[in-house]
Write a protein that holds these residues in place. Structure first.
Motif, PDB file in Angstrom:
ATOM      1  N   GLY A  78      29.845  56.310  81.401  1.00  0.00           N
ATOM      2  CA  GLY A  78      29.433  55.625  79.784  1.00  0.00           C
ATOM      3  C   GLY A  78      28.389  54.537  79.750  1.00  0.00           C
ATOM      4  N   PHE A  79      28.587  53.573  80.737  1.00  0.00           N
ATOM      5  CA  PHE A  79      27.525  52.571  80.671  1.00  0.00           C
ATOM      6  C   PHE A  79      26.224  53.031  81.172  1.00  0.00           C
ATOM      7  N   LEU A  80      26.202  53.963  82.021  1.00  0.00           N
ATOM      8  CA  LEU A  80      25.036  54.346  82.585  1.00  0.00           C
ATOM      9  C   LEU A  80      24.133  55.098  81.529  1.00  0.00           C
ATOM     10  N   LEU A  81      24.935  55.988  80.761  1.00  0.00           N
ATOM     11  CA  LEU A  81      24.319  56.625  79.625  1.00  0.00           C
ATOM     12  C   LEU A  81      24.007  55.876  78.730  1.00  0.00           C
ATOM     13  N   ALA A  82      24.526  54.810  78.256  1.00  0.00           N
ATOM     14  CA  ALA A  82      23.974  53.739  77.063  1.00  0.00           C
ATOM     15  C   ALA A  82      23.040  53.205  77.432  1.00  0.00           C
ATOM     16  N   ALA A  83      22.742  52.648  78.919  1.00  0.00           N
ATOM     17  CA  ALA A  83      21.502  52.159  79.291  1.00  0.00           C
ATOM     18  C   ALA A  83      20.340  53.050  79.491  1.00  0.00           C
ATOM     19  N   GLU A  84      20.685  54.307  79.628  1.00  0.00           N
ATOM     20  CA  GLU A  84      19.559  55.429  79.698  1.00  0.00           C
ATOM     21  C   GLU A  84      19.164  55.751  78.382  1.00  0.00           C
ATOM     22  N   ILE A  85      19.993  55.671  77.429  1.00  0.00           N
ATOM     23  CA  ILE A  85      19.208  55.669  75.993  1.00  0.00           C
ATOM     24  C   ILE A  85      18.442  54.678  75.451  1.00  0.00           C
ATOM     25  N   CYS A  86      19.151  53.402  75.946  1.00  0.00           N
ATOM     26  CA  CYS A  86      18.202  52.118  75.669  1.00  0.00           C
ATOM     27  C   CYS A  86      16.770  52.347  76.386  1.00  0.00           C
ATOM     28  N   TRP A 185      35.432  59.148  77.022  1.00  0.00           N
ATOM     29  CA  TRP A 185      34.884  57.958  78.073  1.00  0.00           C
ATOM     30  C   TRP A 185      33.420  57.708  77.812  1.00  0.00           C
ATOM     31  N   THR A 186      32.735  58.825  77.581  1.00  0.00           N
ATOM     32  CA  THR A 186      31.281  58.566  77.275  1.00  0.00           C
ATOM     33  C   THR A 186      31.130  57.809  76.119  1.00  0.00           C
ATOM     34  N   GLY A 187      31.822  58.255  75.158  1.00  0.00           N
ATOM     35  CA  GLY A 187      31.650  57.463  73.665  1.00  0.00           C
ATOM     36  C   GLY A 187      32.007  56.163  73.888  1.00  0.00           C
ATOM     37  N   THR A 188      33.277  56.070  74.199  1.00  0.00           N
ATOM     38  CA  THR A 188      34.082  54.794  73.849  1.00  0.00           C
ATOM     39  C   THR A 188      33.443  53.557  74.940  1.00  0.00           C
ATOM     40  N   THR A 189      33.392  53.889  76.018  1.00  0.00           N
ATOM     41  CA  THR A 189      32.863  52.789  77.049  1.00  0.00           C
ATOM     42  C   THR A 189      31.356  52.497  76.646  1.00  0.00           C
ATOM     43  N   GLY A 190      30.688  53.445  76.505  1.00  0.00           N
ATOM     44  CA  GLY A 190      29.255  53.345  75.756  1.00  0.00           C
ATOM     45  C   GLY A 190      29.346  52.398  74.734  1.00  0.00           C
ATOM     46  N   ALA A 191      30.043  52.602  73.757  1.00  0.00           N
ATOM     47  CA  ALA A 191      30.165  51.792  72.734  1.00  0.00           C
ATOM     48  C   ALA A 191      30.555  50.248  72.783  1.00  0.00           C
ATOM     49  N   VAL A 192      31.656  50.278  73.922  1.00  0.00           N
ATOM     50  CA  VAL A 192      31.969  48.850  74.232  1.00  0.00           C
ATOM     51  C   VAL A 192      30.560  48.271  75.033  1.00  0.00           C
ATOM     52  N   ALA A 193      30.080  48.789  75.670  1.00  0.00           N
ATOM     53  CA  ALA A 193      28.881  48.133  76.424  1.00  0.00           C
ATOM     54  C   ALA A 193      27.902  47.727  75.328  1.00  0.00           C
TER      55      ALA A 193
END
Length: 288
Positions: A78-86, A185-193
């Motif tokens: 989840g954190f990795l995908l959020a960082a990749e989107i940024c 997990w992808t959506g929730t952990t990404g939102a937290v990060a």
């Protein structure tokens, strides 16, 4: 309930790529006016709400969706995908949609290259050859040695590497977890990060841009919903080649709305990358 309707799946994938391309165009507009991390954070708030709504309607509800024996890997995904989107949205602001997507198109080749060390899968000489040819395509786009090489071109390449690792980790966790659990997990952990990072970069937005932000959230949720429907009605290997249409749609948006141009080396390099990527998908399907 899943069924096998390849034609319908292809149409769903075409719609998915179109919606995601529109999302990329909106992201480029907003990120050029506001901090990238804040834009992605608000997008993730809506995405997390969408994910939790989907999970709550499934059997077992949120508790069943969150159940996993590998929370560290799921959280890292989840954190990795959020960082990749940024990183990718930042690439849009520096390079535009055309060149960012042209370089990012190499991610299926990176998936093939990394599947050995990450998943222990065997990669034959044919796929290694395709990976090498795809790398040549990337070099043609980046033009190292011709004029002044811009290090900014490495931004979408980094995003492609991050997305490839995310995809491999998704396959890894799928050995024990359901797709619904990984999606949750992808959506929730990404939102937290993103909330932990994005609140430090909050900026006031104009009324019209809040409308664009709403459109960004809707296209994000809509694209994921279409992707879910795609894999419900057709096999992934049958529809995956059509994911390259996002490159086509994003390039059209870049040219028509952002006055971008498609340089000859970008067109040639992209064609080589796509051809190599389609070959690796075909080889994977044959081996499967």
């Amino acid at each position: 309930m899943t069924r096998n309707d390849t034609t319908l799946g292809i149409w769903f994938m075409v719609a998915t790529t179109l919606v995601f391309a529109v999302q990329d165009g909106i992201s480029q507009h907003l990120a050029s006016e506001y901090n990238v991390i804040m834009v992605v954070m608000i997008r993730y708030w809506f995405f997390a709400a969408f994910v939790m709504t989907i999970a709550a309607r499934q059997a077992g509800g949120l508790r069943a969706a969150a159940a996993t024996t590998q929370p560290l890997v799921q959280g890292f995904r989840g954190f990795l995908l959020a960082a990749e989107i940024c990183v990718m949205v930042a690439a849009f602001t520096y390079l535009g949609l055309v060149e960012s997507h042209a370089v990012f198109a190499c991610y299926p080749l990176l998936v093939a290259a990394l599947s050995g060390p990450v998943l222990g899968e065997s990669v034959g000489w044919r796929r290694w050859t395709a990976i090498g040819i795809g790398f040549v395509g990337v070099m043609i786009i980046l033009e190292p040695g011709f004029g002044v090489f811009s290090p900014l071109a490495l931004i979408p390449l980094a995003a492609a590497a991050m997305f490839a690792l995310y995809g491999l980790l998704t396959r890894y966790v799928a050995r024990a977890d359901t797709a619904a659990t990984s999606f949750f997990w992808t959506g929730t952990t990404g939102a937290v990060a993103m909330t932990a990072a994005g609140l430090w970069f909050w900026e006031p937005m104009t009324g019209p841009d809040w409308i664009w932000m709403g459109a960004l959230c809707l296209t994000g949720a809509g694209g994921h919903w279409l992707l879910i429907k795609t894999y419900e009605v057709a096999e992934a290997s049958a529809v995956q080649p059509f994911a390259y249409l996002q490159l086509v749609f994003a390039s059209i948006i870049g040219v028509l709305l952002f006055a971008e141009t498609i340089r000859p080396n970008v067109a040639i390099g992209t064609a080589i990358i796509v051809a190599a990527g389609l070959f690796t998908l075909w080889r994977a399907r044959r081996k499967g």
